[in-house]
Design an enzyme around this catalytic site. Structure first.
Site, mmCIF file in Angstrom:
data_model
loop_
_atom_site.group_PDB
_atom_site.id
_atom_site.type_symbol
_atom_site.label_atom_id
_atom_site.label_comp_id
_atom_site.label_asym_id
_atom_site.label_seq_id
_atom_site.Cartn_x
_atom_site.Cartn_y
_atom_site.Cartn_z
ATOM 1 N N GLU A 310 15.651 -8.080 -7.572
ATOM 2 C CA GLU A 310 16.444 -7.381 -6.561
ATOM 3 C C GLU A 310 16.262 -5.869 -6.587
ATOM 4 O OE1 GLU A 310 19.238 -8.215 -10.041
ATOM 5 O OE2 GLU A 310 17.706 -9.248 -8.922
ATOM 6 N N ASP A 352 -18.110 14.277 5.061
ATOM 7 C CA ASP A 352 -19.096 15.259 5.493
ATOM 8 C C ASP A 352 -19.654 15.926 4.237
ATOM 9 O OD1 ASP A 352 -20.656 16.901 7.003
ATOM 10 O OD2 ASP A 352 -19.020 18.048 7.896
ATOM 11 N N ASP A 619 -12.279 17.353 8.263
ATOM 12 C CA ASP A 619 -11.342 18.425 8.591
ATOM 13 C C ASP A 619 -11.549 18.991 9.994
ATOM 14 O OD1 ASP A 619 -13.710 19.756 8.337
ATOM 15 O OD2 ASP A 619 -12.992 21.243 6.883
ATOM 16 N N ASP A 623 -13.618 14.658 13.593
ATOM 17 C CA ASP A 623 -13.303 13.674 12.555
ATOM 18 C C ASP A 623 -12.049 12.854 12.885
ATOM 19 O OD1 ASP A 623 -15.367 14.299 10.620
ATOM 20 O OD2 ASP A 623 -14.319 16.197 10.305
ATOM 21 N N ASN A 687 13.116 -18.784 -16.266
ATOM 22 C CA ASN A 687 14.548 -19.011 -16.499
ATOM 23 C C ASN A 687 15.149 -19.927 -15.445
ATOM 24 O OD1 ASN A 687 14.624 -17.436 -18.775
ATOM 25 N ND2 ASN A 687 15.355 -15.595 -17.729
ATOM 26 N N ASN A 712 20.422 -10.893 -15.384
ATOM 27 C CA ASN A 712 19.426 -10.346 -14.460
ATOM 28 C C ASN A 712 19.532 -8.829 -14.359
ATOM 29 O OD1 ASN A 712 17.264 -11.201 -12.798
ATOM 30 N ND2 ASN A 712 18.465 -10.719 -10.971
ATOM 31 N N ASP A 716 16.628 -6.220 -15.733
ATOM 32 C CA ASP A 716 15.980 -5.398 -14.713
ATOM 33 C C ASP A 716 16.097 -3.904 -14.993
ATOM 34 O OD1 ASP A 716 14.566 -6.840 -12.909
ATOM 35 O OD2 ASP A 716 16.192 -7.097 -11.468
#
Length: 877
Positions: A310, A352, A619, A623, A687, A712, A716
C-alpha cells in the site's frame, strides 16, 4: 472560435475592454483575429511600443499568471485526498466500518489508526517529493522578449499579460494567443494544435470571424513554435483562456501513460486477480467451517490488504524524486519524473556532434575565394551577412562576427534593405544591402550549406570577375569541400548578386548568383570524448550521430570517437528508402548525415520499431520533432525554447559525461523502485498463502485482522528507506525494463519459500508446543515481521548478501522496526490492544531458529534463481 473554446470579447471600458479573466477580449463581441491592429491595441489599452512595467504588474495581479492548469502545483489537500482514494485504503475503511457496525470499537480504532498512519506517511513523503521536483522545474522557466517601458526586455513568460507586445524569432515558443503587428518570412509550426506537420506562414491582417484555427493567418497561439523569420505580436489571451488552455482543460485527467506507469497498472491488475481469488477462498472456507462471519470477513479483507504494497505510490514518488534531486546535483534536470525510468533503460543515444562530441566553440579558421586562397572580400561579405541578420542566433554567425571584429571590420557605410531568413529546407540565409554611394544597385548576399548555395549559382568569381559555372568547375568546388571536410572542417558557401533596387525581396531572388568562396570552421573534439563514448558502450548504450552537417565532416568526427564512418546513411539515401526498409539500415548505421528534421523523426521511429529504447539529444529547432517522439528527449538549458520544452530531461552542461551520470542515476532509481515491488510482493504473497492454507487446519485464525494490518504496516515502514539504498554494479551495467512476468515469477518462487517456513512454524507451534491461540498468534506475528525485515536485506541484491552493503539508513530503519516487533508483546497496554501476549524464552528461540533458517534458505534459492536466469539469457543471446 467558440468551437476551440476561445471566448468572445467583452468588456465595458475602452482601456479595460477585453480583460475578462486572462483571456481574449474586445468590444462588440468580435473575435480578436477579425480586428485591425489599431483597433485591437485600443481595445486592449495598449500601444505598439508595449506596456509600461507598472501597467504589466497591475494586469498580472488582476488577471493572474500566464500559465495553463499547472500540473506542477503542489496542492496539499489534493495529495492528502489521493492517499484516501487508494483502493487499498478504502478496503481498510470498509473493514473499520464493519467493526463499528458490530460494535467492535477497539478493532475499529486500531484499523483507523493504521489507516491514518499509512496515509500520513504517504502524504508526507509525496508532498516533500512534489515540492522538491517543482523546485527543480522552476529552474527551467520559459522566457519571452516583451516591450516594456519602450524597450525590449526578457521576462518570465508567466508574467505576460493581455496588451503586451512580444518579439518573436526562430526557435521561440509563442507564449500566448495574439495577433501579428509585423512579420517577416514568419513560419510557425502549429502541429501541437492542428496536427499539420508543415509550418504555416503568418502575416499581419484580418481574417473572418468564422475562420477555423488553421485559417487564422494573422494570429499566433500559445504553445506553437516559430520555425523561421521574425515577428511582433500583441497579446490578446493568456493562460487558461488561450486555445491551448482550452484543450488542456478538456484533456485534464487524461495524461498519456509512460511505459513505467503502464507497468504499474498491469501490476495492480495482477495483484487484484490474486487478491480476489484468495479472499473468496478464505471467506468460503471460514463459512463452511461455521466460523463467525464478521470476524471471517474482516480477516479476509485484512488478508487482501496484506498482499498489497500500500505504500507503493509513496515509495515510487520518493524514490523518483530522490533520484531527480541526485541527478540535479550532477547537472541533469528532470522535467517529467517518469523519464527517470526511461533514461535508465535507453540502449541507443542519438545525438548531434556539435557541442556533444566536439567542444561547441566554433571558430572561423579561413575565408577563401573560389580558388581556395584567403580572401578579405569573402570575409567582409560574410561579416555583413552575419552581423545584419536578425533570425536565428547561432554559433556560426557569432564566429564570423568575432573573426570580423578581430580583423577590424564594421557595418558602417552599409544599409540593410531586407532579409530572407534561414529555414531548414533552403539551408540559406540571405541579406540585401546597399553600400553608401551605390544607390543604383543592391547587393544580395547569401550564405549557407555549400550544396544549397551552389545550387543557386550560375557563375563563379575569379580574380574580381565572374566566369561561367560549368560542370568541371562544379566538380572542382565539390572536391575542395570534400577534402576540407575529411580534415574535420565544416564548410559554408557564400554567393552574391547585384540587383536593381526595390523595397521587398523573396526567395525567388536567390537565383543567378555568383559563387564567391568558402567559409571554413573548425570545432575541436572534446577532451576525453572517445573514452566517454566507450564508457557509454560499456553501459550497453550505442551512440548514433544524427547531423545536418556534411558526410565528410561527420565521418572525420565519428572515426575520431570510435564510430565506423563506413556505416553511414545520408539524407538523400533516406529519401529513397521506405519505412520498412529503413529498419535494418537504421540499426546498422552509426552516422546519419545531411538530414532534415523530418528524417530525424523517421530514424528515431525506425529504431523504436526495432525494439530499442531511444534517447535523443538536441538543442535546435530542427530537433523538436525527434525530441517529441524519442523515449527520452534530452536537451540543454541553453537550447532554443521549443527544444527545451520538448525534452524530458535538460542538461545544465552539454556533456555526454553528465548524461552518463544521469543514466546511472536513472538506473539506480529504477533498481530501488523495483526492489520494493519484488521484495514486498513476494513476502506478502507468501504470508497470504500461508494464512489462507492455515484456515483449513487451524481451529482459530492465525492472525486477527488488526494483527495482519499492524504486521503489514511495520514491515512496510523500513521500505521508505529503500530509496537510499546502494545498488550493485551489475544492476547499473545494463538497461533495465519493467516486466510483469518477472515480478510474477519472483513473487511465486520466493513467496512459496516463505510459505514453507510459515507452515513449518505453524506445525511447531501447534503440534510440538501446543500453543494457545494468543501465544500462537503472537509468536507468528513476530516471526512474520522479522522474516519480512530480514528478507529485504537478502533480496535487495543479486549478489551474496554479505558482499553487498545496504545503505546505513535502511539498516537502521530495519533494526528499529525489528526491536519494536520484539518488544511489543511485553508492552502491556499495547499488547492487549492487539491481542498479543508475552513470549517465553523457548518461543524466542523458535523465532530465532526459524528466521536464521529462512534467511539461509532464501540466500541459497536466490543464488540458484539468478544463476539460472543468467544462463537462460546467454542461451537466448
Amino acid at each position: 472560435g467558440a468551437r476551440w473554446g476561445v471566448p468572445r470579447w467583452r468588456g465595458p471600458g475602452r482601456a479595460e475592454r477585453g480583460f475578462a479573466g486572462s483571456g481574449p477580449a474586445g468590444g462588440g463581441h468580435k473575435p480578436y483575429w477579425t480586428l485591425d491592429v489599431p483597433e485591437l491595441l485600443a481595445d486592449l489599452g495598449s500601444r505598439r511600443t508595449g506596456l509600461s512595467a507598472s501597467e504589466a504588474r497591475a494586469r498580472l495581479e488582476r488577471y493572474g499568471p500566464n500559465r495553463l492548469a499547472d500540473e506542477h502545483d503542489v496542492r496539499a489537500a489534493a495529495l492528502l485526498a489521493r492517499q484516501f482514494a487508494n483502493p487499498l485504503v478504502l478496503i481498510l475503511i470498509f473493514g473499520a466500518s464493519i467493526s463499528l457496525i458490530v460494535r467492535e470499537w477497539t478493532e475499529a480504532v486500531i484499523i483507523l489508526a493504521i489507516v491514518l498512519g499509512s496515509t500520513m506517511l504517504g502524504f508526507w513523503q509525496e508532498y516533500g517529493a512534489s515540492r522538491a521536483v517543482a523546485a527543480l522545474r522552476d529552474r527551467l522557466l520559459l522566457k519571452a522578449v516583451a516591450l516594456r517601458d519602450d524597450a525590449a526586455q526578457q521576462v518570465d513568460a508567466r508574467s505576460i499579460v493581455p496588451g503586451d507586445v512580444v518579439l518573436l524569432s526562430a526557435g521561440n515558443l509563442v507564449p500566448a494567443d495574439g495577433v501579428l503587428i509585423e512579420a517577416r518570412d514568419f513560419l510557425v509550426s502549429e502541429a501541437a494544435l492542428t496536427g499539420e506537420s508543415f509550418p504555416v506562414e503568418k502575416t499581419p491582417g484580418r481574417t473572418p470571424a468564422d475562420a477555423p484555427l488553421r485559417a487564422r493567418t494573422n494570429a499566433v497561439f500559445c504553445g506553437t513554435s516559430v520555425r523561421s523569420g521574425t515577428a511582433t505580436m500583441v497579446v490578446a489571451g493568456t493562460g487558461a483562456a488561450t486555445v491551448m488552455g482550452d484543450i488542456s482543460r478538456r484533456l485534464a485527467g487524461k495524461p498519456m501513460d509512460s511505459e513505467f506507469a503502464r507497468g504499474l497498472r498491469r501490476f495492480g491488475y495482477m495483484l487484484t486477480q490474486v487478491m480476489m481469488a484468495v479472499v473468496l477462498f478464505v471467506v468460503t472456507v471460514n463459512l463452511v467451517l461455521h466460523r463467525p462471519p464478521i470476524e471471517s470477513l474482516l480477516f479476509a479483507v485484512a488478508l487482501a490488504v496484506g498482499l498489497s504494497p500500500e505504500l507503493l505510490p509513496a515509495i515510487v514518488s520518493v524514490t523518483l524524486s530522490k533520484g531527480a534531486r541526485a541527478m540535479a546535483r550532477q547537472g541533469v534536470i528532470v522535467r517529467r519524473l517518469d523519464a527517470i525510468e526511461n533514461l535508465g533503460s535507453i540502449d541507443i543515444l542519438c545525438t548531434d556532434k556539435t557541442g556533444t562530441l566536439t567542444r561547441g566553440v566554433v571558430e572561423l579558421t579561413a575565408a577563401l575565394d573560389a580558388s581556395g586562397e584567403p580572401c578579405p572580400r569573402v570575409q567582409r561579405l560574410a561579416f555583413l551577412n552575419a552581423s545584419l541578420q536578425t533570425g536565428i542566433d547561432n554559433p556560426l554567425d557569432k564566429a564570423i562576427e568575432a573573426a570580423g571584429a578581430r580583423a577590424g571590420l564594421t557595418i558602417s557605410g552599409v544599409t540593410k534593405i531586407d532579409e530572407i531568413p534561414y529555414d531548414f529546407l533552403r539551408k540559406r540565409l540571405t541579406i540585401v544591402i546597399a553600400e553608401t554611394g551605390a544607390t543604383a544597385v543592391h547587393t544580395v548576399i547569401s550564405k549557407g550549406a555549400f550544396d544549397n548555395v551552389l545550387s543557386c549559382c550560375t557563375s563563379v568569381r575569379h580574380e574580381d570577375r565572374g566566369a561561367p559555372l560549368d560542370d568541371n568547375e562544379r566538380r572542382r568546388l565539390v572536391d575542395f569541400v570534400r577534402d576540407k571536410g575529411a580534415l574535420g572542417c565544416r564548410v559554408l558557401g557564400l554567393a552574391t548578386r547585384a540587383v536593381a533596387p526595390r523595397e521587398r525581396y523573396g526567395r525567388e531572388d536567390e537565383a543567378d548568383m555568383t559563387f564567391e568562396g568558402f567559409l571554413l570552421f573548425f570545432d575541436p573534439l572534446k577532451d576525453g570524448i572517445a573514452a566517454t563514448v566507450s564508457q557509454l558502450a560499456a553501459l550497453g548504450i550505442r551512440i548514433k550521430v544524427i547531423t545536418g552537417d556534411s558526410r565528410h565532416v561527420a565521418a572525420h568526427v565519428g572515426e575520431a570517437v570510435g564510430l565506423d564512418p563506413a556505416r553511414m546513411l545520408t539524407g538523400e539515401e533516406l529519401n529513397r528508402t521506405r519505412n520498412e526498409a529503413l529498419l535494418p539500415l537504421a540499426e546498422h548505421a552509426d552516422l546519419f548525415v545531411e538530414v532534415d528534421p523530418q528524417q530525424k523523426e523517421r530514424i528515431v521511429h525506425a529504431l523504436q520499431r526495432r525494439g530499442h529504447a531511444v534517447g535523443y539529444m538536441g538543442d535546435g529547432i530542427n530537433d523538436a520533432p525527434a525530441l517529441n517522439v524519442a523515449d527520452v528527449g534530452i536537451s540543454v538549458d541553453q537550447a532554443v525554447d521549443i527544444a527545451r520544452e520538448s525534452a524530458d530531461v535538460v542538461l545544465l552542461r552539454r556533456d555526454l559525461e553528465v548524461l552518463r551520470s544521469g543514466v546511472l542515476d536513472g538506473r539506480r532509481t529504477f533498481a530501488n523502485t523495483l526492489k520494493y515491488i519484488f521484495i514486498t510482493t513476494s513476502a506478502n504473497f507468501g504470508n497470504m498463502i500461508s494464512m489462507a492454507a492455515a484456515t483449513l487446519v487451524l481451529p482459530f485464525l492465525p492472525l486477527t485482522a488488526t494483527q495482519i494490518l499492524l504486521n503489514n504496516f511495520l514491515s512496510d515502514f523500513p521500505s521508505v528507506a529503500i530509496s537510499t539504498d546502494n545498488v550493485d554494479h551489475d544492476a547499473l551495467a545494463q538497461a533495465q525494463r519493467w516486466s510483469i512476468a518477472d515480478v510474477r515469477v519472483f513473487m511465486i518462487v520466493f513467496g512459496l519459500i516463505s510459505t514453507v517456513f510459515d507452515l513449518l512454524t505453524f506445525g511447531l507451534l501447534l503440534y510440538v508446543f501446543q500453543a494457545s491461540e494468543p501465544l500462537f498468534q503472537t509468536t507468528w506475528f513476530v516471526v512474520s515481521v522479522l522474516t519480512e525485515l530480514a528478507v529485504v536485506l537478502v533480496l535487495r541484491t543479486h549478489q551474496p548478501a554479505l558482499t553487498s552493503t545496504p545503505s546505513r539508513i535502511l539498516v537502521v530503519a530495519t533494526a528499529i522496526v525489528a526491536a519494536i516487533a520484539l518488544s511489543m508483546p511485553y508492552l502491556d497496554g499495547f499488547a492487549a490492544a492487539f491481542g498479543l501476549v508475552a513470549l517465553p524464552f523457548k518461543m524466542l528461540a523458535v523465532i530465532a531458529t526459524v528466521v536464521v533458517a529462512y534467511v539461509l534458505t532464501t540466500e541459497w534459492a536466490k543464488t540458484r534463481f539468478y544463476a539460472r536466469r543468467r544462463a537462460s539469457k546467454r542461451v537466448d543471446a
